[in-house]
Motif scaffolding. Structure first.
Motif, PDB file in Angstrom:
ATOM      1  N   TRP A 172      26.413   9.248  70.399  1.00 39.20           N
ATOM      2  CA  TRP A 172      25.462   8.396  69.713  1.00 39.20           C
ATOM      3  C   TRP A 172      25.904   7.328  68.860  1.00 39.20           C
ATOM      4  O   TRP A 172      27.170   6.904  69.190  1.00 39.20           O
ATOM      5  N   HIS A 173      25.342   6.535  68.055  1.00 39.72           N
ATOM      6  CA  HIS A 173      25.710   5.577  67.354  1.00 39.72           C
ATOM      7  C   HIS A 173      26.122   6.006  66.520  1.00 39.72           C
ATOM      8  O   HIS A 173      24.827   6.202  65.979  1.00 39.72           O
ATOM      9  N   LEU A 174      27.558   5.392  65.621  1.00 40.26           N
ATOM     10  CA  LEU A 174      28.142   6.214  63.904  1.00 40.26           C
ATOM     11  C   LEU A 174      26.702   5.762  63.081  1.00 40.26           C
ATOM     12  O   LEU A 174      26.316   4.543  62.533  1.00 40.26           O
ATOM     13  N   PRO A 175      27.281   6.639  62.313  1.00 43.00           N
ATOM     14  CA  PRO A 175      26.187   7.171  60.598  1.00 43.00           C
ATOM     15  C   PRO A 175      26.578   5.392  60.572  1.00 43.00           C
ATOM     16  O   PRO A 175      28.145   5.577  59.993  1.00 43.00           O
ATOM     17  N   PRO A 176      26.453   4.618  59.371  1.00 40.81           N
ATOM     18  CA  PRO A 176      26.854   3.667  58.724  1.00 40.81           C
ATOM     19  C   PRO A 176      27.954   4.010  58.063  1.00 40.81           C
ATOM     20  O   PRO A 176      28.580   3.342  57.734  1.00 40.81           O
ATOM     21  N   THR A 177      28.093   5.419  56.902  1.00 39.64           N
ATOM     22  CA  THR A 177      29.510   5.586  56.760  1.00 39.64           C
ATOM     23  C   THR A 177      30.150   6.478  56.862  1.00 39.64           C
ATOM     24  O   THR A 177      31.317   7.243  56.590  1.00 39.64           O
ATOM     25  N   ALA A 178      30.226   7.301  58.524  1.00 38.45           N
ATOM     26  CA  ALA A 178      30.546   7.970  59.415  1.00 38.45           C
ATOM     27  C   ALA A 178      32.330   6.667  59.437  1.00 38.45           C
ATOM     28  O   ALA A 178      32.222   5.640  59.518  1.00 38.45           O
ATOM     29  N   VAL A 179      33.559   8.172  59.624  1.00 34.66           N
ATOM     30  CA  VAL A 179      34.375   7.549  60.054  1.00 34.66           C
ATOM     31  C   VAL A 179      34.961   7.523  61.667  1.00 34.66           C
ATOM     32  O   VAL A 179      34.685   9.132  61.517  1.00 34.66           O
TER      33      VAL A 179
END
Length: 242
Positions: free
Chosen positions: A135-142
């Motif tokens: 995956w490539h992280l969702p914008p607000t994921a940590v």
């Protein structure tokens, strides 16, 4: 359907009843364009998304059920229902919440060192990996954990995604290897017999890490620091592991 190993055992010990919902039966694995009627995720106290041998973005092959499932996950997120995604399940959480899933430059198969930023939530391991996408992280994921090849864990609101397989047991790996996994591992330069030997060696310690991971997820998504005895709760599982 593959068992859920120490992950399900730990949820049960915390007072959850398990409602399984397999999507693709074993006889349809080579033609997984099936339909299913998902239960309403918002009616559960938590949702566990398991692995699958396909790619989240292959909508031509699995869109008949993965697109409705993505809708359910958006509804669960809006309702604040905790969701724990494992491997394919974690990738699906990334795709649903604004990230992307793409082929990994290097597939990860076998026991892999994982670096973590929060031992209390995602213990460092080794953890068992078997995936060809990342995956490539969702914008607000940590992001919480990573290996040299891929992001390994992230949290987003009440969603936790992990790329590895905390549910794995030696018996489960034997089943994977006997149903086509041995050939796939060999194609990637991994020796199936060595994978099984190492899995037997790691089993006890890995089960303890898996229990701690479930504990961390429950603490993360609960207003209580320690879950107390309560009426039995229910949560759905979505499909056999990859």
């Amino acid at each position: 359907m593959s068992p859920l190993g120490p992950v399900a055992e730990r949820f049960t010990e915390h007072g959850y009843d398990i409602a399984y919902h397999p999507v693709v039966a074993e006889e349809h694995f080579h033609a997984p364009t099936v339909t299913t009627s998902f239960p309403d995720f918002t009616h559960f106290d938590a949702v566990l998304l398991m692995g699958a041998p396909w790619s989240t973005y292959d909508h031509t092959l699995i869109g008949s059920w993965v697109l409705p499932e993505m809708h359910q996950l958006r509804q669960a997120d809006s309702a604040g229902v905790p969701v724990f995604g494992i491997c394919f399940g974690g990738q699906l959480l990334a795709a649903v919440h604004g990230g992307r899933v793409t082929p990994a430059p290097t597939p990860e198969i076998g026991w892999t060192a994982v670096t973590t930023d929060d031992e209390s939530l995602v213990p460092s391991g080794p953890w068992f990996e078997w995936h060809y996408d990342r995956w490539h992280l969702p914008p607000t994921a940590v992001e919480l954990a990573r290996s040299p090849a891929a992001s390994q864990a992230f949290v987003l609101r009440r969603n936790l995604a992990v790329q590895f397989h905390p549910e794995l047991t030696p018996a489960m790996l034997t089943g994977w290897l006997n149903h086509g996994g041995a050939a796939k591992a060999t194609e990637q330069g991994r020796d199936p017999a060595s994978l099984l030997i190492e899995t037997n060696r790691q089993a006890a310690a890995a089960a303890q890490r898996s229990r701690a991971l479930v504990d961390g997820f429950i603490k993360l998504t609960s207003s209580r620091q320690e879950p107390e005895p309560a009426p039995r709760r229910r949560w759905p599982d979505r499909r056999p592991q990859s």
